[in-house]
Design an enzyme around this catalytic site. Sequence first.
Site, PDB file in Angstrom:
ATOM      1  N   ASP A   1      -1.784   7.999  -0.138  1.00 45.34           N
ATOM      2  CA  ASP A   1      -2.307   6.703   0.276  1.00 45.34           C
ATOM      3  C   ASP A   1      -3.439   6.330  -0.691  1.00 45.34           C
ATOM      4  O   ASP A   1      -3.813   7.109  -1.587  1.00 45.34           O
ATOM      5  CB  ASP A   1      -2.748   6.711   1.745  1.00 45.34           C
ATOM      6  CG  ASP A   1      -2.803   5.299   2.339  1.00 45.34           C
ATOM      7  OD1 ASP A   1      -2.738   4.314   1.584  1.00 45.34           O
ATOM      8  OD2 ASP A   1      -2.917   5.175   3.575  1.00 45.34           O
TER       9      ASP A   1
HETATM   10  C1  BGC Z   1      -2.968   1.733   3.740  1.00 48.93           C
HETATM   11  C2  BGC Z   1      -1.480   1.918   3.568  1.00 48.93           C
HETATM   12  C3  BGC Z   1      -0.945   0.938   2.569  1.00 48.93           C
HETATM   13  C4  BGC Z   1      -1.708   1.068   1.264  1.00 48.93           C
HETATM   14  C5  BGC Z   1      -1.208   0.139   0.177  1.00 48.93           C
HETATM   15  C6  BGC Z   1      -3.695   1.680   2.409  1.00 48.93           C
HETATM   16  O1  BGC Z   1      -5.003   1.302   2.578  1.00 48.93           O
HETATM   17  O2  BGC Z   1      -3.478   2.782   4.525  1.00 48.93           O
HETATM   18  O3  BGC Z   1      -0.839   1.790   4.799  1.00 48.93           O
HETATM   19  O4  BGC Z   1       0.421   1.131   2.377  1.00 48.93           O
HETATM   20  O5  BGC Z   1      -3.073   0.789   1.508  1.00 48.93           O
HETATM   21  O6  BGC Z   1      -1.510  -1.167   0.434  1.00 48.93           O
END
Ligand code: BGC
Length: 757
Positions: free
Chosen positions: A314
């Site tokens: 993530d």
């Molecule tokens: C979130 C994810 C997301 C990623 C990309 C992160 O902050 O936790 O769920 O897919 O950002 O946008």
Amino acid sequence: MRVFLSYLILSISLLLSSVATTPFAFAQDKNTEIEKRVSVLLKEMSLEEKVGQMTQVAIKVVADTLRPHGGWQTLDAANLRKAIVDYHVGSILNVHNSAYTLENWHEIINQIQDVATKETRLRIPILYGIDAIHGANYTTGATLFPQSIGMAATWNPELFQKTAEITAYEMRASGIPWNFNPVLGAGRQPVWSRLWETYGEDAFLASAMARAYVKGLEGQNNSIGDKDKVAACIKHYLGYSFPLSGKDRTPAYIPERMLREHFLPVFKAGVDAGAYSLMVNSSEINGIPVHGSYYYLTELLRGELGFEGFIVSDWEDVIRLHKRHRVAATPKEAVRQAVMAGVDMSMVPFDYTFYDYLVELVKEGTVPESRIDEAVSRILTAKFKLGLFENPYPDKSLVSDFASDKFQKTALNAASESITLLQNTDNLLPLKKQSTILVTGPTANKLSTLNGGWTITWQGNDESLYPKEKDTILEAVQKKFGKENVSYAAGVSFSEEIDIHEAVKKAKEADVVLLCLGEDAYCEVPGTIPDLSMSPVQLKLAKAVAETGKPVVLVLAEGRPRLINAIAGEMEAILMAYLPGLEGGSAIADIIAGDVNPSGKLPITYPRYPNDLTLYDHKVNEVVKEIREASPYNPQFEFGIGLSYTNFTYSNLQLSKDKISQGDALEVRVHVKNTGDRAGKEVVQLYLSDLYASITPYAKRLKGFQKIELEPGESKQVTFILNESDFAFIGLANKPVVEPGEFKVSVGGMSRNFILE
Ligand code: BGC
């Protein structure tokens, strides 16, 4: 010239590798062909090129960042070359600021793929990823469905699969082949700011929705190379959805048995459905950050669940093993830990530190190159399967059905089937057609509060960017009942009084009050709250309009169950709308007017008190006799409930046998009749209770459901088959066990017991 020569050599070797296969086998075994293409390509790659494939940056890194919200996004050609040519970056994600138009996406993706496939030595296309979590929500004008919690409230996996198919179509129409969704964390912590991204508290329901969604995105046979299919990314593995404090990205404490009962099965369903990628939990379980855990990412996920796709971190979470979790003393050690634990791609997302450290680590011999090869093979496999090597560019023919009427109609159906009628004293709803209505409250006249986070912008709260042609609740109710019959007073915002007196005055002049409360749009950390209660000023508005004596219909547009115990008794009717998407206003108006009969059922428990967050599948022994004799479960509204404008009568619950042996299946039949005077849909739910077990048993657990539609007077026999796995629980050794003994099957208020020998 050098670039051209190496490309020629590579093309010849790729050709030879496929000529070696007979045409029949070629058709028969596409996987083998892809494996060969991957291994040929891998042999050509330098260490730097491989590590580049494992590196993902945000579009901000390559964008002209002066773009205003809603304006045309251009890319910075020098930074784009730096990322793709110098650093060999394999993947880019996200939008900068806000959604782009289809044309803008086409230009961006074309430009990115041009650099990747014309200016690099090996011409490997870029894998672009986006959070398209309730439709292609980062493409202007896309079809937007209810957020996941609302889709779970439909209890209709077939309908959900259709919405995922449309999402995939509109993503591909934008030129984007990879979706960071679905969220498969079980939604068992109602305070958490991402509860609405889940399918609710129950593993059985969430698993059914997970399967439907993955198949919708990837196709029934996971044929992600089809022009209207995309790769799913199941997330955030594992335990992210259960922070003890309720705050986003904070520690979870989950005993292994609980993990295996409630959290792991939903990911198992996503893996079994064939999801091509998986994103990791930003936080930790029992003190172990998941990004650094070989146990969670490799032993459990690959060894036990059999996951074969690639793992993406993530946002910034590799380096956070050092900066936030402090299990790595240096950033470089953080990279080593994550890669050795099993992370295949790092969502870095703003610099090239991951790349630099990983190249160093391999050169020093701290990370074996075989581990890099493994990660890169998985990423390349996904790129081949997506058909990106054949055509990395947007398919413009898909523009034809983008946001088409038929897609919008599915979104309206989905919203209609999600909305859940929780209370309807004296059948106030549906309202008479000639009613005069005051519409009031902070969610009454906004689209952002019907859509929530990840809509056009990350937080979803920029009302000015929403499509003007879509209706808010107020606008839809005005259309339905006539502008002359519908008045409006904002009353309050989420945190401040605007003019409660005006609302009271207008309530007195109307037949009925439509009180629209809930939450402003949010997601992730900015949505963190210290108190699940509905904001005080909203409760004040509710009390003031209720005191007029006019009947009040409360509409809740919210991503989590904000407590309403203080006012629920004064509301004649309560409709839970969740975050119903862009067609939500119309769906609510249809239900209020009786043009649609509500059929949503709660996929969560709606709590009554802040410190009693007991879920429906609690343990039997959670009864505290001193407080309540009968049930430890006394929420505002129970999991699985939802009223209709008609009545369904259940009868004749039958089991195929009173006694079964280990390994036998059990058939359960029940009769359901529509005894009211209008057609309606009902979700027939089957719960199982294991009466005595070596581990304290649950009160009950959902083991089957079917959504059926019945005309007035019509009846149907509904059949469920329970298999051995349905009788199992996670036993002393943390493995599923089936124990002999007595079980109870409950459906629609009736129950029958049977013995398992
Ligand atoms: C979130 C994810 C997301 C990623 C990309 C992160 O902050 O936790 O769920 O897919 O950002 O946008």
